[in-house]
Write a protein that holds these residues in place. Sequence first.
Motif, PDB file in Angstrom:
ATOM      1  N   ASP A 132     -32.615   5.539  24.913  1.00 28.40           N
ATOM      2  CA  ASP A 132     -32.776   4.419  25.873  1.00 28.40           C
ATOM      3  C   ASP A 132     -33.974   4.536  26.423  1.00 28.40           C
ATOM      4  N   LEU A 133     -34.860   3.473  26.219  1.00 26.23           N
ATOM      5  CA  LEU A 133     -36.184   3.499  26.896  1.00 26.23           C
ATOM      6  C   LEU A 133     -36.197   3.164  28.454  1.00 26.23           C
ATOM      7  N   ASP A 134     -35.254   2.479  28.818  1.00 23.28           N
ATOM      8  CA  ASP A 134     -35.373   2.054  30.339  1.00 23.28           C
ATOM      9  C   ASP A 134     -34.811   3.205  31.036  1.00 23.28           C
ATOM     10  N   GLU A 135     -33.987   4.122  30.417  1.00 26.15           N
ATOM     11  CA  GLU A 135     -33.433   5.152  31.276  1.00 26.15           C
ATOM     12  C   GLU A 135     -34.339   6.382  31.152  1.00 26.15           C
ATOM     13  N   LEU A 136     -35.421   6.419  30.063  1.00 23.68           N
ATOM     14  CA  LEU A 136     -36.365   7.306  30.137  1.00 23.68           C
ATOM     15  C   LEU A 136     -37.228   7.011  31.107  1.00 23.68           C
ATOM     16  N   ALA A 137     -37.764   5.710  30.953  1.00 18.44           N
ATOM     17  CA  ALA A 137     -38.638   5.190  31.924  1.00 18.44           C
ATOM     18  C   ALA A 137     -38.232   5.570  33.484  1.00 18.44           C
ATOM     19  N   ALA A 138     -37.140   5.214  33.889  1.00 20.31           N
ATOM     20  CA  ALA A 138     -36.783   5.545  35.133  1.00 20.31           C
ATOM     21  C   ALA A 138     -36.775   6.782  35.516  1.00 20.31           C
ATOM     22  N   ALA A 139     -36.361   8.189  34.386  1.00 23.95           N
ATOM     23  CA  ALA A 139     -36.663   9.340  34.767  1.00 23.95           C
ATOM     24  C   ALA A 139     -37.924   9.802  34.947  1.00 23.95           C
ATOM     25  N   GLY A 140     -38.889   9.174  34.235  1.00 25.95           N
ATOM     26  CA  GLY A 140     -40.083   9.479  34.166  1.00 25.95           C
ATOM     27  C   GLY A 140     -40.765   8.954  35.860  1.00 25.95           C
ATOM     28  N   ARG A 141     -40.262   8.093  36.012  1.00 23.40           N
ATOM     29  CA  ARG A 141     -40.895   7.389  37.487  1.00 23.40           C
ATOM     30  C   ARG A 141     -40.194   8.208  38.536  1.00 23.40           C
ATOM     31  N   SER A 142     -39.078   8.712  38.302  1.00 19.63           N
ATOM     32  CA  SER A 142     -38.441   9.554  39.477  1.00 19.63           C
ATOM     33  C   SER A 142     -39.307  11.010  39.455  1.00 19.63           C
ATOM     34  N   LEU A 165     -44.949   8.295  24.643  1.00 19.27           N
ATOM     35  CA  LEU A 165     -44.128   7.115  25.001  1.00 19.27           C
ATOM     36  C   LEU A 165     -43.982   6.917  26.691  1.00 19.27           C
ATOM     37  N   LEU A 166     -44.015   8.048  27.276  1.00 22.25           N
ATOM     38  CA  LEU A 166     -43.794   8.113  28.794  1.00 22.25           C
ATOM     39  C   LEU A 166     -45.404   7.501  29.104  1.00 22.25           C
ATOM     40  N   VAL A 167     -46.338   8.015  28.917  1.00 22.41           N
ATOM     41  CA  VAL A 167     -47.693   7.726  29.612  1.00 22.41           C
ATOM     42  C   VAL A 167     -48.584   6.634  29.051  1.00 22.41           C
TER      43      VAL A 167
END
Length: 371
Positions: A115-125, A157-159
């Motif tokens: 889930d890309l949105d979930e991963l993005a939220a974790a990275g932002r956190s 993917l994150l960066v």
Amino acid sequence: MTVLDARALNRATLARQHLLKRSNEPVAQAVAQLCGLQAQEPQEPFTGLWSRLSDFKPAQLDDALIGRAVVRTHLMRRTVHLVAADDAVAWRARHDAMLRQRVLGTYRQELAGIDLDELAAAGRSVMADEQPRTMTELVQAVEDRWPGPPRRVLGELLVAALIPMAQLPPRGLWQQTAGVRNLPLSTWLGRDIDPLPAAGSHPDDGDPVGRQLLRRYLAAFGPAAGADLRAWCGLAGLPAAVKAAREELVVFRDERGRQLFDLPDAPRPHPETPAPVRFLPAFDNAILGYHDRSRIIDAPHLGLSVAGHRTVLVDGRVSATWTVRDQQLRISPLRALTAPEREAVHTEAQEVTAFLDSGIADIRLDPATPN
């Protein structure tokens, strides 16, 4: 409809890229006018700006990076670019879908089910503490929740896609070697990324961000076709922006019959305008900024433009490559150069040698290399 031949298009490109005559613009303003410089090789933008700006000093770009007037970030074509801070803020959201799609297209199997949105939220956190991190450090902070993909894939993917990031100095400073340390663009610049307008909120304006990109692209690269615009930025969906701006543009055709768009008052010098020798860095956008690169490079040499070769423009066209190795600047012509051309190349080589200031003791100009 006026037909522009390759030489006319060449001179238009050189004029807008400050390669016909060096500009006196400040560094940040020049970077903005050029729509950024490709910068995955951190030292290459210095040569690119030296070839375009009068009296350019490396400290000027260093100051712009440290002062956050320009920034290194993944943007056009999922490539690291050096862009003006204002452009990074204004353009990043418009590139978001493309950046995700390109990473997924490369690593679709490894990223299946995430889930890309979930991963993005974790990275932002993780990045919320405003501490710069390497890609590895960011991945280590989230990999317990996503242990499947290889670290490199999850990091890219994150960066490069999910979190708008700036690559912080000393990365990209003059003659410094430094790894990549990332911080969210909004944190580094102290500004939120401009959001895309809601669908249907601008019914009379089409795609306002795409329309701005089109105008900026034409100011730096025109006249150009829609395919050239897409090749430069990597974005789909821009025909709507072209259609919305159509009445503001002038239209030409090239010798192949392609329709070319341009800004009415943009410079289009006479095709016989003299073009000085210029030394270009690897991955220079004057070459890579088009789908059809025939205005500046011959078909047999197209591979040079994507393989990281530094090139030399003679009479406005890619006519040689150049390297610096073992205290020697070596120039390898791609065609036979006349005696005046060889003299002009050698003279400019002396200038770029003085600029690079890296202990170069010799300049070698080879005979022409057969196609």
